[in-house]
Design a protein around this motif. Structure first.
Motif, short mmCIF file in Angstrom:
data_model
loop_
_atom_site.label_atom_id
_atom_site.label_comp_id
_atom_site.label_asym_id
_atom_site.label_seq_id
_atom_site.Cartn_x
_atom_site.Cartn_y
_atom_site.Cartn_z
N ALA B 263 0.84 -1.21 0.00
CA ALA B 263 0.00 0.00 0.00
C ALA B 263 0.87 1.25 0.00
N LEU B 264 1.95 1.20 0.75
CA LEU B 264 2.81 2.38 0.85
C LEU B 264 3.56 2.66 -0.45
N VAL B 265 3.99 1.59 -1.10
CA VAL B 265 4.68 1.80 -2.38
C VAL B 265 3.72 2.47 -3.36
N ILE B 266 2.47 1.99 -3.36
CA ILE B 266 1.48 2.60 -4.25
C ILE B 266 1.27 4.06 -3.88
N GLY B 267 1.18 4.32 -2.57
CA GLY B 267 1.02 5.70 -2.10
C GLY B 267 2.18 6.58 -2.51
N ALA B 268 3.40 6.03 -2.37
CA ALA B 268 4.61 6.82 -2.69
C ALA B 268 4.69 7.10 -4.19
N VAL B 269 4.30 6.10 -5.00
CA VAL B 269 4.34 6.31 -6.45
C VAL B 269 3.32 7.38 -6.85
N GLY B 270 2.15 7.33 -6.21
CA GLY B 270 1.12 8.35 -6.47
C GLY B 270 1.63 9.73 -6.11
N MET B 271 2.30 9.80 -4.97
CA MET B 271 2.83 11.09 -4.52
C MET B 271 3.92 11.58 -5.48
N LEU B 272 4.78 10.67 -5.89
CA LEU B 272 5.85 11.01 -6.82
C LEU B 272 5.27 11.57 -8.12
N ASN B 273 4.26 10.89 -8.62
CA ASN B 273 3.61 11.32 -9.86
C ASN B 273 3.02 12.73 -9.71
N THR B 274 2.30 12.92 -8.60
CA THR B 274 1.68 14.23 -8.36
C THR B 274 2.72 15.33 -8.28
N ILE B 354 5.29 6.68 8.86
CA ILE B 354 5.34 6.12 7.51
C ILE B 354 4.85 7.16 6.50
N ALA B 355 3.85 7.94 6.89
CA ALA B 355 3.36 9.00 5.99
C ALA B 355 4.47 9.99 5.69
N VAL B 356 5.26 10.31 6.71
CA VAL B 356 6.38 11.24 6.50
C VAL B 356 7.39 10.62 5.52
N LEU B 357 7.63 9.32 5.70
CA LEU B 357 8.56 8.65 4.78
C LEU B 357 8.02 8.67 3.35
N VAL B 358 6.71 8.43 3.22
CA VAL B 358 6.10 8.47 1.87
C VAL B 358 6.26 9.87 1.29
N GLY B 359 6.02 10.88 2.14
CA GLY B 359 6.15 12.27 1.68
C GLY B 359 7.56 12.56 1.21
N LEU B 360 8.55 12.10 1.98
CA LEU B 360 9.94 12.34 1.62
C LEU B 360 10.29 11.56 0.35
N ALA B 361 9.85 10.29 0.32
CA ALA B 361 10.19 9.44 -0.84
C ALA B 361 9.55 9.99 -2.11
N GLY B 362 8.30 10.43 -1.99
CA GLY B 362 7.59 10.92 -3.17
C GLY B 362 7.97 12.34 -3.55
N GLY B 363 8.48 13.10 -2.59
CA GLY B 363 8.73 14.51 -2.86
C GLY B 363 10.18 14.86 -3.14
N LEU B 364 11.10 13.98 -2.71
CA LEU B 364 12.51 14.36 -2.78
C LEU B 364 13.00 14.51 -4.22
N TYR B 365 12.69 13.54 -5.06
CA TYR B 365 13.16 13.63 -6.44
C TYR B 365 12.59 14.87 -7.16
N PRO B 366 11.23 15.07 -7.10
CA PRO B 366 10.71 16.28 -7.75
C PRO B 366 11.30 17.56 -7.16
N ALA B 367 11.55 17.55 -5.84
CA ALA B 367 12.10 18.75 -5.20
C ALA B 367 13.51 19.03 -5.73
N CYS B 368 14.32 17.98 -5.82
CA CYS B 368 15.69 18.17 -6.31
C CYS B 368 15.66 18.58 -7.79
#
Lengths: 231, 382
Positions: B263-274, B354-368
């Motif tokens: 579930a978290l991987v799916i959440g992180a991918v969704g966040m990354l995409n957004t 875990i939500a914070v980790l998802v946020g970091l995982a999904g947001g770090l690449y777009p942020a950089c």
């Protein structure tokens, strides 16, 4: 004229874009003094925006150097800080953040100079007053006319009390009435606050308001003379 | 204006997309909180059973990972009872049966000797406790009695044999309230395991150094030998360790984590995409911010802030949904007593972490990626 008066000095400034086919600027040597009002003119592709970008440390030259107050930009460790503190940018398309009000847009550059929220709000109110936009402080960019947007953008450019204003076609999207208001504002800033103003323009009328006109063609400086209307 | 205001306004610019992304995170975090909450509740419930009955040590067959397959000779209990520091020992047999008429599956039945110390902390709601010599009798947990609609004096069919309900107990543990207890002899006969128990529950004598005493008794138990000098195949664990190592609990937790990670991987991918979309759409603006002097670090903070805020909003939604869902689930007859209605704050904290980790995982690449944009190229971007 001494080096101490020089705000910008470029030495053999050259910019070749990455594919190597376009010489945007070739061996440009320009001196801009503190407190001058300078227009940079030339046809499309003549290199005037490239010159402005290099003066504003938005881009790096292929060769040559830009000196700001006798300091080479290439040796500056923190160009972000330099842009935030010393320069104010005004663009043709204003580039206001669409979700922020006029007052909030003006506050955006102030995040980089470490002032508090209340100070930012106070300074933004002062600047909107200066550009005659106090009554529209709470409006979003889409609720403003193009002339009003540009005045807000000028207020934003002045947020951190820069010593030089770099404007790229600031009246390019404005009608003559709004263009006149913007140019009056530049003149006021130049005369009352001794601000250095560098304006890139196609328009002879806009250029005529400056003290000096630097003309470019094919990336080369072809003329650097006083403007007849002001000298 | 505060920096946070800018972050909130950036998210509100695309409210539907932000809401959908937060919902994706909510589903992921909700799944984590619900599954881990249920697993943790199961573990807490089992531990509570042992603690309520003052069980300090559980002895099972050495080498058996699955408690249900542990087989011990009932007579070894006397050897355990004779060890120094041991106050009481009781053998116990446990199995799982179904009450199909009541659409009830997986009900634990325990067989205890009638004189077991485990009865000391088993408050009766009605009827009486088991007496020596009782046969074909059973005590029902309050929840089980409620579901089966039985009370003291009624008869229940267990594994096709009639048992008289002599009492109904109300344990402090949900798990025990959904079980039944019958005389050990009856249960051994019913399960065809005469002379056998599954585990011994040991109560250690009270003293100032209880934890050390428990460890000492554990070592003594594991060193016990029979009359021929052969070491008995016993494994003794303090109650907490025993619960932690129980196979069923480890399986439930493993399944909860595996499901949660998916579930978290799916959440992180969704966040990354957004966030990638968001950065791409705002390339121009990011260029302007860089031009007017914003440092790369501030761009990173802005984009990561948006990503984290979305995740925290999703975590809050997901946690609320999980708490409500587990509460609702705990009231269903089919799982009543197996699922605790409450979720531990530790599990909720894990959900937020875990939500914070998802946020970091999904947001770090777009942020950089946003921060690396050249101001001039970004401004020229259309």
């Amino acid at each position: 004229m001494s080096d101490a008066d020089a705000l910008f000095r470029t030495v053999n400034l050259t910019k070749v874009y990455s594919d190597g086919s376009v010489n945007a600027l070739v061996d440009a040597n320009v001196l801009i003094l503190q407190g001058q009002y300078v227009a940079v003119m030339g046809p499309s592709g003549s290199g005037k925006s490239t010159l402005l970008n290099l003066l504003g440390a938005l881009d790096r030259p292929t060769s040559g150097e830009v000196f700001f107050q006798c300091q080479p930009l290439s040796a500056m460790r923190d160009l972000d800080h330099f842009r935030a503190r010393q320069l104010g940018f005004v663009f043709q398309s204003f580039y206001l953040l669409p979700t922020l009000t006029a007052a909030e847009n003006v506050q955006i550059p102030m995040f980089e100079i470490g002032c508090r929220a209340a100070q930012r709000a106070r300074r933004a109110a002062e600047l909107l007053e200066l550009v005659g936009m106090s009554h529209r402080a709470g409006h979003l960019p889409r609720q403003l006319s193009v002339g009003e947007r540009q005045r807000v953008a000028i207020a934003r450019a002045l947020a951190n009390r820069p010593i030089v204003l770099l404007a790229d076609e600031p009246t390019g999207n404005l009608d003559s009435h709004n263009a006149a208001q913007v140019l009056e504002l530049f003149e006021r800033l130049h005369q009352q606050q001794q601000m250095t103003v560098v304006v890139v323009t196609h328009s002879a009328e806009v250029a005529s308001r400056a003290q000096r006109i630097i003309r470019l063609r094919d990336g080369r400086v072809i003329d650097d003379a006083p403007s007849f209307s002001t000298c | 204006m505060h920096f946070g205001t800018l972050i909130v306004k950036n998210l509100l610019r695309r409210p539907v997309r932000s809401l959908l992304t937060a919902t994706g995170v909510a589903l992921a975090v909700g799944a984590v909180v619900a599954l881990l909450g249920v697993a943790r509740g199961f573990e807490d419930s089992l531990l509570q059973v042992l603690q309520v009955h003052d069980v300090d040590i559980v002895v099972t067959r050495a080498g058996k990972t699955d408690r249900m397959t542990s087989v011990l000779d009932e007579r070894w209990g006397q050897l355990l009872a004779g060890l120094p520091g041991v106050e009481a020992v009781t053998g116990a047999l446990m199995d799982v049966v179904d009450f199909r008429d009541a659409n009830l599956i997986g009900v634990f039945i325990q067989g205890w000797p009638s004189d077991s110390f485990l009865f000391d902390q088993l408050p009766l709601r009605s009827g009486r406790r088991l007496h020596p010599g009782d046969r074909q009798c059973v005590l029902l947990g309050a929840k089980l009695a409620e579901i089966l609609q039985k009370t003291a004096g009624d008869t229940v069919q267990i594994e096709m044999h009639p048992f008289r309900v002599v009492g109904v107990y109300e344990s402090y543990s949900l798990y025990e309230n959904r079980s039944a207890i019958m005389p050990l002899e009856d249960f051994q006969r019913l399960m065809d395991r005469q002379g056998q128990v599954m585990a011994f529950h040991v109560k250690v004598s009270p003293g100032p150094e209880k934890a050390a005493a428990v460890e000492t008794v554990c070592r003594q138990i594991e060193n016990l030998s029979d009359q021929q000098g052969r070491r008995l195949p016993l494994e003794a664990r303090p109650a907490y360790d025993y619960v932690k190592s129980t196979l069923q609990i480890r399986q439930v937790q493993a399944m909860a984590w595996v499901t949660s990670v998916i579930a978290l991987v799916i959440g992180a991918v969704g966040m990354l995409n957004t966030m990638i979309m968001s950065v791409f759409e705002r390339t121009h603006e990011i260029g302007i911010l860089r031009a007017i002097g914003w440092r790369k670090g501030r761009i990173v903070r802005m984009i990561l802030g948006e990503s984290l805020l979305l995740c925290l909003a999703g975590a809050t939604l997901g946690t609320l949904a999980a708490v409500a869902g587990v509460y609702w689930l705990s009231g269903l007859p089919v799982v009543a007593g197996l699922v605790q209605g409450k979720i531990s704050p530790v599990v909720i904290g894990q959900g937020y972490a875990i939500a914070v980790l998802v946020g970091l995982a999904g947001g770090l690449y777009p942020a950089c990626r946003g921060a690396r944009l050249s101001p001039t190229e970004a401004i020229r971007h259309e």
